[in-house]
Design a protein around this motif. Structure first.
Motif, PDB file in Angstrom:
ATOM      1  N   THR A  82       0.954  -1.368   0.104  1.00  9.08           N
ATOM      2  CA  THR A  82      -0.006   0.062  -0.033  1.00  9.08           C
ATOM      3  C   THR A  82       0.801   1.188  -0.041  1.00  9.08           C
ATOM      4  O   THR A  82       0.293   2.427  -0.076  1.00  9.08           O
ATOM      5  CB  THR A  82      -1.079  -0.117   1.265  1.00  9.08           C
ATOM      6  OG1 THR A  82      -0.194  -0.167   2.491  1.00  9.08           O
ATOM      7  CG2 THR A  82      -1.722  -1.331   1.110  1.00  9.08           C
ATOM      8  N   ALA A  83       2.055   1.162  -0.146  1.00 11.54           N
ATOM      9  CA  ALA A  83       2.917   2.334  -0.205  1.00 11.54           C
ATOM     10  C   ALA A  83       2.710   3.151  -1.512  1.00 11.54           C
ATOM     11  O   ALA A  83       2.027   2.573  -2.249  1.00 11.54           O
ATOM     12  CB  ALA A  83       4.418   2.009  -0.332  1.00 11.54           C
ATOM     13  N   ASP A  84       2.998   4.407  -1.326  1.00  9.10           N
ATOM     14  CA  ASP A  84       2.449   5.286  -2.654  1.00  9.10           C
ATOM     15  C   ASP A  84       4.027   4.921  -3.505  1.00  9.10           C
ATOM     16  O   ASP A  84       4.884   5.476  -3.137  1.00  9.10           O
ATOM     17  CB  ASP A  84       2.729   6.955  -2.125  1.00  9.10           C
ATOM     18  CG  ASP A  84       2.561   8.006  -3.182  1.00  9.10           C
ATOM     19  OD1 ASP A  84       1.990   7.138  -4.395  1.00  9.10           O
ATOM     20  OD2 ASP A  84       2.601   8.897  -2.854  1.00  9.10           O
ATOM     21  N   GLY A  85       3.506   4.329  -4.477  1.00  9.98           N
ATOM     22  CA  GLY A  85       4.397   3.686  -5.621  1.00  9.98           C
ATOM     23  C   GLY A  85       4.924   2.190  -5.206  1.00  9.98           C
ATOM     24  O   GLY A  85       4.587   1.691  -4.189  1.00  9.98           O
ATOM     25  N   PRO A  86       5.543   1.548  -6.264  1.00 11.51           N
ATOM     26  CA  PRO A  86       5.860   0.222  -6.066  1.00 11.51           C
ATOM     27  C   PRO A  86       6.563  -0.078  -4.736  1.00 11.51           C
ATOM     28  O   PRO A  86       7.472   0.657  -4.367  1.00 11.51           O
ATOM     29  CB  PRO A  86       6.669  -0.039  -7.188  1.00 11.51           C
ATOM     30  CG  PRO A  86       6.487   1.037  -8.337  1.00 11.51           C
ATOM     31  CD  PRO A  86       6.219   2.376  -7.388  1.00 11.51           C
ATOM     32  N   THR A  87       6.311  -1.178  -4.269  1.00 13.81           N
ATOM     33  CA  THR A  87       7.117  -1.680  -3.018  1.00 13.81           C
ATOM     34  C   THR A  87       8.225  -2.664  -3.530  1.00 13.81           C
ATOM     35  O   THR A  87       7.506  -3.987  -3.777  1.00 13.81           O
ATOM     36  CB  THR A  87       6.272  -2.208  -1.934  1.00 13.81           C
ATOM     37  OG1 THR A  87       5.311  -1.112  -1.449  1.00 13.81           O
ATOM     38  CG2 THR A  87       7.009  -2.868  -0.768  1.00 13.81           C
ATOM     39  N   ARG A  88       9.357  -2.296  -3.685  1.00 11.33           N
ATOM     40  CA  ARG A  88      10.393  -3.209  -4.255  1.00 11.33           C
ATOM     41  C   ARG A  88      11.468  -3.654  -2.968  1.00 11.33           C
ATOM     42  O   ARG A  88      11.940  -4.629  -3.289  1.00 11.33           O
ATOM     43  CB  ARG A  88      11.016  -2.663  -5.186  1.00 11.33           C
ATOM     44  CG  ARG A  88      10.160  -2.228  -6.662  1.00 11.33           C
ATOM     45  CD  ARG A  88      11.200  -1.834  -7.684  1.00 11.33           C
ATOM     46  NE  ARG A  88      10.178  -1.628  -8.935  1.00 11.33           N
ATOM     47  CZ  ARG A  88       9.886  -0.248  -9.328  1.00 11.33           C
ATOM     48  NH1 ARG A  88      10.121   0.619  -8.609  1.00 11.33           N
ATOM     49  NH2 ARG A  88       9.125  -0.155 -10.414  1.00 11.33           N
ATOM     50  N   THR A  89      11.742  -2.603  -2.105  1.00 15.87           N
ATOM     51  CA  THR A  89      12.499  -3.119  -1.072  1.00 15.87           C
ATOM     52  C   THR A  89      11.810  -2.859   0.072  1.00 15.87           C
ATOM     53  O   THR A  89      11.005  -1.852   0.644  1.00 15.87           O
ATOM     54  CB  THR A  89      13.753  -1.978  -0.988  1.00 15.87           C
ATOM     55  OG1 THR A  89      13.254  -0.694  -0.826  1.00 15.87           O
ATOM     56  CG2 THR A  89      14.746  -2.070  -2.467  1.00 15.87           C
ATOM     57  N   VAL A  90      12.245  -4.011   1.203  1.00 17.02           N
ATOM     58  CA  VAL A  90      11.586  -4.078   2.630  1.00 17.02           C
ATOM     59  C   VAL A  90      12.630  -4.344   3.560  1.00 17.02           C
ATOM     60  O   VAL A  90      13.543  -5.035   3.473  1.00 17.02           O
ATOM     61  CB  VAL A  90      10.524  -5.161   2.568  1.00 17.02           C
ATOM     62  CG1 VAL A  90       9.973  -5.346   3.941  1.00 17.02           C
ATOM     63  CG2 VAL A  90       9.482  -4.971   1.596  1.00 17.02           C
ATOM     64  N   LEU A 146       8.266 -13.703   1.917  1.00 16.90           N
ATOM     65  CA  LEU A 146       8.380 -12.226   1.429  1.00 16.90           C
ATOM     66  C   LEU A 146       9.400 -11.755   0.190  1.00 16.90           C
ATOM     67  O   LEU A 146       9.279 -11.185  -0.644  1.00 16.90           O
ATOM     68  CB  LEU A 146       8.436 -10.971   2.373  1.00 16.90           C
ATOM     69  CG  LEU A 146       7.201 -11.071   3.532  1.00 16.90           C
ATOM     70  CD1 LEU A 146       7.419 -10.196   4.723  1.00 16.90           C
ATOM     71  CD2 LEU A 146       6.059 -10.874   2.929  1.00 16.90           C
ATOM     72  N   LYS A 147      10.485 -12.816   0.540  1.00 16.74           N
ATOM     73  CA  LYS A 147      11.616 -12.561  -0.588  1.00 16.74           C
ATOM     74  C   LYS A 147      11.328 -12.933  -2.099  1.00 16.74           C
ATOM     75  O   LYS A 147      11.931 -12.496  -2.918  1.00 16.74           O
ATOM     76  CB  LYS A 147      12.697 -13.301  -0.152  1.00 16.74           C
ATOM     77  CG  LYS A 147      12.654 -14.907  -0.428  1.00 16.74           C
ATOM     78  CD  LYS A 147      13.681 -15.807   0.282  1.00 16.74           C
ATOM     79  CE  LYS A 147      13.460 -17.123   0.230  1.00 16.74           C
ATOM     80  NZ  LYS A 147      14.524 -17.673   0.705  1.00 16.74           N
ATOM     81  N   THR A 148      10.214 -13.488  -2.144  1.00 16.83           N
ATOM     82  CA  THR A 148       9.647 -14.110  -3.415  1.00 16.83           C
ATOM     83  C   THR A 148       9.064 -12.799  -4.211  1.00 16.83           C
ATOM     84  O   THR A 148       8.799 -12.624  -5.415  1.00 16.83           O
ATOM     85  CB  THR A 148       8.551 -15.064  -3.647  1.00 16.83           C
ATOM     86  OG1 THR A 148       7.566 -14.614  -2.854  1.00 16.83           O
ATOM     87  CG2 THR A 148       9.078 -16.324  -2.831  1.00 16.83           C
ATOM     88  N   LEU A 150      12.601  -5.705  10.569  1.00 22.78           N
ATOM     89  CA  LEU A 150      13.402  -5.407  11.768  1.00 22.78           C
ATOM     90  C   LEU A 150      12.912  -6.468  12.713  1.00 22.78           C
ATOM     91  O   LEU A 150      11.642  -6.709  12.937  1.00 22.78           O
ATOM     92  CB  LEU A 150      12.958  -4.028  12.337  1.00 22.78           C
ATOM     93  CG  LEU A 150      13.426  -2.858  11.704  1.00 22.78           C
ATOM     94  CD1 LEU A 150      12.699  -1.623  12.256  1.00 22.78           C
ATOM     95  CD2 LEU A 150      14.705  -2.501  11.569  1.00 22.78           C
ATOM     96  N   GLY A 151      13.731  -6.886  13.652  1.00 23.61           N
ATOM     97  CA  GLY A 151      13.500  -8.276  14.383  1.00 23.61           C
ATOM     98  C   GLY A 151      13.158  -9.370  13.479  1.00 23.61           C
ATOM     99  O   GLY A 151      12.211 -10.191  13.722  1.00 23.61           O
ATOM    100  N   SER A 152      14.119  -9.668  12.480  1.00 26.12           N
ATOM    101  CA  SER A 152      13.806 -10.708  11.775  1.00 26.12           C
ATOM    102  C   SER A 152      13.966 -12.131  11.997  1.00 26.12           C
ATOM    103  O   SER A 152      13.489 -13.075  11.381  1.00 26.12           O
ATOM    104  CB  SER A 152      14.488 -10.643  10.158  1.00 26.12           C
ATOM    105  OG  SER A 152      15.944 -10.611  10.543  1.00 26.12           O
ATOM    106  N   GLY A 153      14.563 -12.418  12.902  1.00 25.01           N
ATOM    107  CA  GLY A 153      14.496 -13.739  13.651  1.00 25.01           C
ATOM    108  C   GLY A 153      15.392 -14.922  12.850  1.00 25.01           C
ATOM    109  O   GLY A 153      16.244 -14.530  12.204  1.00 25.01           O
ATOM    110  N   GLY A 154      14.607 -15.990  12.737  1.00 25.38           N
ATOM    111  CA  GLY A 154      14.936 -17.049  11.921  1.00 25.38           C
ATOM    112  C   GLY A 154      14.609 -17.053  10.428  1.00 25.38           C
ATOM    113  O   GLY A 154      15.065 -17.802   9.662  1.00 25.38           O
ATOM    114  N   GLY A 155      13.990 -15.913  10.073  1.00 29.90           N
ATOM    115  CA  GLY A 155      13.778 -15.580   8.795  1.00 29.90           C
ATOM    116  C   GLY A 155      12.566 -16.513   8.116  1.00 29.90           C
ATOM    117  O   GLY A 155      12.435 -16.335   7.068  1.00 29.90           O
ATOM    118  N   ASN A 156      11.519 -16.738   8.968  1.00 31.87           N
ATOM    119  CA  ASN A 156      10.322 -17.405   8.316  1.00 31.87           C
ATOM    120  C   ASN A 156       9.464 -16.643   7.451  1.00 31.87           C
ATOM    121  O   ASN A 156       8.715 -16.746   6.666  1.00 31.87           O
ATOM    122  CB  ASN A 156       9.544 -18.210   9.596  1.00 31.87           C
ATOM    123  CG  ASN A 156      10.382 -19.233  10.189  1.00 31.87           C
ATOM    124  OD1 ASN A 156      11.297 -19.957   9.431  1.00 31.87           O
ATOM    125  ND2 ASN A 156       9.948 -19.922  11.278  1.00 31.87           N
TER     126      ASN A 156
END
Length: 249
Positions: A39-47, A61-63, A50-56
């Motif tokens: 819902t960002a104004d403009g394309p969301t390409r980079t995220v 989201l990486k796709t 914070l507090g990503s933990g074990g990466g689940n």
């Protein structure tokens, strides 16, 4: 931020994380989070997570996005690097982090609950703000807010092909409803490759804040704040509340 100080969960027990909580368990909620990150104004390409933990969450989201993953626990980052080698991993505290760059969106899952005071929460939200580009969006996801917290007991665990396995029990309580914290105790049964089983216990203090405070802290940090209730298909879960901050363009 998964808070590692004093927490075995994110220290010597971190290697067991993939058997405590599998990536598949995060698919539905990650998809809902993505609908808000978009819902960002403009394309969301980079995220920035914070507090990503074990990466689940990042596993899903990486796709869709280029993910930068930040956690205070180096042991949990090591777990995430195995799962998400494509992603950038950085060690840092969400209350203090300053990368001197911005992202289309900032995501903070339930690690936000390790903010146990209003000052902690405010500092974490300010970190999200300074890393969010103008027109970008921040999405924060506590497990509970003060209005809907209920003591509960959960259990789970998984087995690995090499014979290792984990079973856990968690017990969440609010010893003092007048303060801003709750307590969660974890008991783990850990089975090694040789079949031997050991027992571990860990206690976590988590923050609990009313909706009004969440929205006020977001607004006072510069965001336009909103609250979104997730659609939940599981009958044994309460609808989860997402707090969304839009940084003015």
């Amino acid at each position: 931020m998964t808070e590692s100080d004093g927490h075995r969960f994110y220290g010597d027990l971190a290697v067991w994380w993939p058997l405590v909580s599998a990536p598949a368990e995060y698919a539905e909620e990650a998809a809902f989070a993505a609908s808000l990150l978009d819902t960002a104004d403009g394309p969301t390409r980079t995220v920035l997570e914070l507090g990503s933990g074990g990466g689940n969450n990042a596993f899903h989201l990486k796709t869709r996005y280029a993910m930068t993953l930040v956690d205070i626990s180096e042991a949990m980052l090591a777990v995430s690097r195995e799962l998400n080698p494509e992603c950038e991993h950085l060690q840092g505290d969400m209350r203090e982090l300053r990368l001197e760059r911005t992202f289309d969106a900032v995501f903070v899952h339930d690690a936000i609950e390790y903010m146990t005071t209003e000052d902690d929460l405010r500092r974490a939200v300010e970190t999200a703000y300074v890393h969010c580009r103008p027109g970008g969006v921040a999405v924060l996801v506590p497990d509970s807010v003060a209005e809907n917290f209920e003591p509960e007991t959960e259990h789970g665990g998984n087995d690995a092909p090499d014979g290792r396995g984990v079973r856990y029990l968690s017990w969440s309580v609010d010893p003092d409803p007048s303060d801003t914290t709750t307590r969660v105790d974890y008991a783990f049964l850990l089975r090694g490759v040789d079949g031997s089983v050991s027992v571990a216990h860990d206690t976590h203090l988590l923050g609990l804040f009313p909706r009004e405070l969440w929205l006020r802290v977001l607004s006072e940090s510069g965001f336009t704040a909103a609250r979104v209730v997730a659609e939940v298909t599981s009958e044994d879960r309460l609808p989860r509340e997402f707090f969304v901050g839009f940084r003015p363009a």
